[in-house]
Design a protein around this motif. Structure first.
Motif, PDB file in Angstrom:
ATOM      1  N   SER A 256     -12.391 -14.684  -5.490  1.00  0.00           N
ATOM      2  CA  SER A 256     -11.091 -14.183  -5.792  1.00  0.00           C
ATOM      3  C   SER A 256     -10.735 -12.615  -5.142  1.00  0.00           C
ATOM      4  CB  SER A 256     -10.637 -14.397  -7.075  1.00  0.00           C
ATOM      5  OG  SER A 256     -11.601 -13.631  -7.994  1.00  0.00           O
ATOM      6  N   MET A 257     -11.891 -12.110  -5.175  1.00  0.00           N
ATOM      7  CA  MET A 257     -11.551 -10.602  -4.695  1.00  0.00           C
ATOM      8  C   MET A 257     -11.263 -10.556  -3.153  1.00  0.00           C
ATOM      9  SD  MET A 257     -14.401  -7.394  -4.892  1.00  0.00           S
ATOM     10  CE  MET A 257     -14.639  -7.291  -6.760  1.00  0.00           C
ATOM     11  N   LEU A 258     -11.887 -11.476  -2.374  1.00  0.00           N
ATOM     12  CA  LEU A 258     -11.916 -11.462  -0.989  1.00  0.00           C
ATOM     13  C   LEU A 258     -10.173 -11.848  -1.063  1.00  0.00           C
ATOM     14  CD1 LEU A 258     -12.165 -11.204   2.036  1.00  0.00           C
ATOM     15  CD2 LEU A 258     -13.140 -13.465   1.859  1.00  0.00           C
ATOM     16  N   ARG A 259      -9.465 -12.867  -1.659  1.00  0.00           N
ATOM     17  CA  ARG A 259      -8.417 -13.186  -1.551  1.00  0.00           C
ATOM     18  C   ARG A 259      -7.289 -12.108  -1.958  1.00  0.00           C
ATOM     19  NH1 ARG A 259     -10.845 -17.858  -3.707  1.00  0.00           N
ATOM     20  NH2 ARG A 259     -10.116 -17.500  -5.846  1.00  0.00           N
ATOM     21  N   ASP A 260      -7.793 -11.308  -3.140  1.00  0.00           N
ATOM     22  CA  ASP A 260      -6.969 -10.088  -3.293  1.00  0.00           C
ATOM     23  C   ASP A 260      -6.868  -9.111  -2.185  1.00  0.00           C
ATOM     24  OD1 ASP A 260      -6.642 -11.289  -5.805  1.00  0.00           O
ATOM     25  OD2 ASP A 260      -8.087 -10.367  -6.808  1.00  0.00           O
ATOM     26  N   MET A 261      -7.948  -8.855  -1.610  1.00  0.00           N
ATOM     27  CA  MET A 261      -8.011  -7.942  -0.713  1.00  0.00           C
ATOM     28  C   MET A 261      -7.141  -8.326   0.567  1.00  0.00           C
ATOM     29  SD  MET A 261     -11.382  -6.579   1.613  1.00  0.00           S
ATOM     30  CE  MET A 261     -12.079  -5.750   0.342  1.00  0.00           C
ATOM     31  N   GLN A 262      -7.226  -9.696   1.064  1.00  0.00           N
ATOM     32  CA  GLN A 262      -6.392 -10.209   2.076  1.00  0.00           C
ATOM     33  C   GLN A 262      -5.088  -9.958   1.599  1.00  0.00           C
ATOM     34  OE1 GLN A 262      -8.398 -13.986   2.171  1.00  0.00           O
ATOM     35  NE2 GLN A 262      -9.594 -13.476   3.749  1.00  0.00           N
ATOM     36  N   ASN A 263      -4.642 -10.107   0.441  1.00  0.00           N
ATOM     37  CA  ASN A 263      -3.298 -10.031   0.119  1.00  0.00           C
ATOM     38  C   ASN A 263      -2.882  -8.538  -0.273  1.00  0.00           C
ATOM     39  OD1 ASN A 263      -2.522 -12.701   0.237  1.00  0.00           O
ATOM     40  ND2 ASN A 263      -3.569 -13.207  -1.564  1.00  0.00           N
ATOM     41  N   TYR A 300     -11.406   0.213   1.149  1.00  0.00           N
ATOM     42  CA  TYR A 300     -10.053  -0.503   1.037  1.00  0.00           C
ATOM     43  C   TYR A 300      -9.192  -0.140   0.025  1.00  0.00           C
ATOM     44  CZ  TYR A 300      -7.238  -4.199  -0.962  1.00  0.00           C
ATOM     45  OH  TYR A 300      -6.143  -4.812  -1.374  1.00  0.00           O
ATOM     46  N   GLU A 301      -9.811   0.219  -1.171  1.00  0.00           N
ATOM     47  CA  GLU A 301      -8.925   0.865  -2.158  1.00  0.00           C
ATOM     48  C   GLU A 301      -8.366   2.110  -1.899  1.00  0.00           C
ATOM     49  OE1 GLU A 301      -7.969  -0.826  -4.946  1.00  0.00           O
ATOM     50  OE2 GLU A 301      -9.274  -2.179  -5.355  1.00  0.00           O
ATOM     51  N   ARG A 302      -9.045   3.005  -1.246  1.00  0.00           N
ATOM     52  CA  ARG A 302      -8.492   4.117  -0.751  1.00  0.00           C
ATOM     53  C   ARG A 302      -7.114   4.020   0.354  1.00  0.00           C
ATOM     54  NH1 ARG A 302     -13.372   8.633  -0.155  1.00  0.00           N
ATOM     55  NH2 ARG A 302     -14.060   8.184  -2.251  1.00  0.00           N
ATOM     56  N   ASP A 303      -7.318   2.997   1.258  1.00  0.00           N
ATOM     57  CA  ASP A 303      -6.364   2.478   2.025  1.00  0.00           C
ATOM     58  C   ASP A 303      -5.297   1.964   1.383  1.00  0.00           C
ATOM     59  OD1 ASP A 303      -7.804   3.579   4.356  1.00  0.00           O
ATOM     60  OD2 ASP A 303      -8.813   1.685   4.861  1.00  0.00           O
ATOM     61  N   ARG A 304      -5.733   0.932   0.338  1.00  0.00           N
ATOM     62  CA  ARG A 304      -4.397   0.448  -0.149  1.00  0.00           C
ATOM     63  C   ARG A 304      -3.471   1.399  -1.012  1.00  0.00           C
ATOM     64  NH1 ARG A 304      -3.344  -1.095  -5.229  1.00  0.00           N
ATOM     65  NH2 ARG A 304      -5.325  -0.360  -6.076  1.00  0.00           N
ATOM     66  N   VAL A 305      -4.120   2.333  -1.840  1.00  0.00           N
ATOM     67  CA  VAL A 305      -3.216   3.439  -2.331  1.00  0.00           C
ATOM     68  C   VAL A 305      -2.175   4.184  -1.417  1.00  0.00           C
ATOM     69  CG1 VAL A 305      -3.515   5.351  -3.887  1.00  0.00           C
ATOM     70  CG2 VAL A 305      -4.774   3.351  -4.366  1.00  0.00           C
ATOM     71  N   ARG A 306      -2.961   4.609  -0.227  1.00  0.00           N
ATOM     72  CA  ARG A 306      -2.483   5.280   0.518  1.00  0.00           C
ATOM     73  C   ARG A 306      -1.043   4.709   1.254  1.00  0.00           C
ATOM     74  NH1 ARG A 306      -7.656   7.713   2.325  1.00  0.00           N
ATOM     75  NH2 ARG A 306      -7.553   6.080   3.838  1.00  0.00           N
ATOM     76  N   SER A 307      -1.165   3.481   1.312  1.00  0.00           N
ATOM     77  CA  SER A 307      -0.309   2.680   2.384  1.00  0.00           C
ATOM     78  C   SER A 307       1.207   2.263   1.420  1.00  0.00           C
ATOM     79  CB  SER A 307      -0.847   1.219   2.694  1.00  0.00           C
ATOM     80  OG  SER A 307      -1.274   0.560   1.695  1.00  0.00           O
TER      81      SER A 307
END
Length: 307
Positions: A256-263, A300-307
């Motif tokens: 589920s973590m990979l699915r969360d990342m992909q989304n 990933y988390e840093r990129d997600r927060v910045r985007s």
């Protein structure tokens, strides 16, 4: 009749609530935002090989009056735990049993610190389940397992009474040594979610390329060593059991973590991989592969927060 508050009405929380309602428990769901609106509009809907369910249990948001409750089941994502800890107190009495169905172990420390002396159960959920786009709970395979057991601050009489009530709910299975079950689930999900997100690939691709199964062996060995150093009890010959499970998984199995990342969604990496590294540093364990996994997740988390 047992009065139960289910905190977090996603796939796990919704499924647990449905099976408890079927058994006659008095269940209230705590949800917010879009999920609360879905439940109020459409009700709680389960589609499952174990039997479908449709009902309209009461739904509240934080701050709305309800209770008192005999049990509070926490079924949020790990990153929702702090919000629950900050708002749970009005729904608890000194005898309200808390049963968390979260991955990992960090939440047990947090719960014990936030509510010292509160009766606390350990719980492990094993089920392949998700919410569809319309908010229906989709149970994807016939297998399901929800274990529980006494963790701390339970007197014998109170726990005995609770066991009798939970024995009437077919979903639950008592585990005498729930901590072992929790540590073993943590070890498994730490590696499965970690490697699938590191390689951005399902189990079969990782298992059948390059170092193959030895990559899983290294990750499990590091994880098990940390847990043992931290005082966690693991079953006999666990590494062999873990590798057999991976060997027998379907090639397309993922996490589920990979699915969360992909989304583009938040992950539970701080609660799972982050806490494992924290324990490794605390107990002097060298975990080079786990460090790389956490680095990938941090990026990933840093990129997600910045985007």
């Amino acid at each position: 009749m047992m009065k139960v508050l289910v905190i977090g009405a996603g796939a796990i929380g919704g499924y647990v609530a449905a099976r408890m309602l079927e058994a006659g428990a008095d269940v209230t769901l705590l949800a917010r935002g879009k999920r609360k609106a879905q439940l109020e509009r459409d009700g709680l809907i389960i589609q499952s090989p174990s039997g479908d369910f449709a009902g309209r249990p009461p739904v509240i948001a934080w701050g709305e009056p309800a209770g008192p409750f005999d049990m509070a089941i926490i079924a949020t994502k790990a990153y929702g735990l702090d919000e629950a800890l900050a708002h749970m107190a009005p729904y608890l009495t000194t005898s309200t049993a808390i049963l968390p169905y979260l991955n990992g172990m960090r939440h047990m420390e947090k719960l014990a610190e936030a509510f010292p002396g509160q009766p606390l159960l350990g719980g492990v959920a094993r089920i392949e389940i998700t919410l569809d786009g319309d908010g229906r709970v989709q149970h994807l395979t016939p297998f399901e397992s929800f274990t529980y057991g006494r963790f701390r601050s339970f007197d014998d009489a109170h726990y005995s009474e609770l066991r009798i009530q939970l024995s009437e709910i077919q979903l639950f299975t008592e585990k005498e040594d729930i901590e072992t079950d929790m540590w073993e689930k943590y070890a498994y999900i730490n590696v499965l979610s970690g490697l699938t997100t590191l390689f951005q690939a399902p189990v079969g691709d990782i298992r059948d390329a390059g170092a193959g199964l030895d990559t899983f062996r290294r990750a499990f060995a590091e994880t098990n060593a940390v847990i043992s150093a931290a005082g966690g009890h693991l079953g006999h010959a666990l590494l062999d059991k873990q590798l057999r499970i991976v060997s027998n998984m379907s090639p397309g199995s993922t996490s589920s973590m990979l699915r969360d990342m992909q989304n583009g969604l938040p992950t539970e990496s701080a609660h799972l991989q982050g806490y494992m590294i924290e324990l490794a540093h605390r107990h002097g364990c060298e975990v080079p592969l786990l460090e790389i996994i956490l680095q990938r997740l941090d990026i990933y988390e840093r990129d997600r927060v910045r985007s």
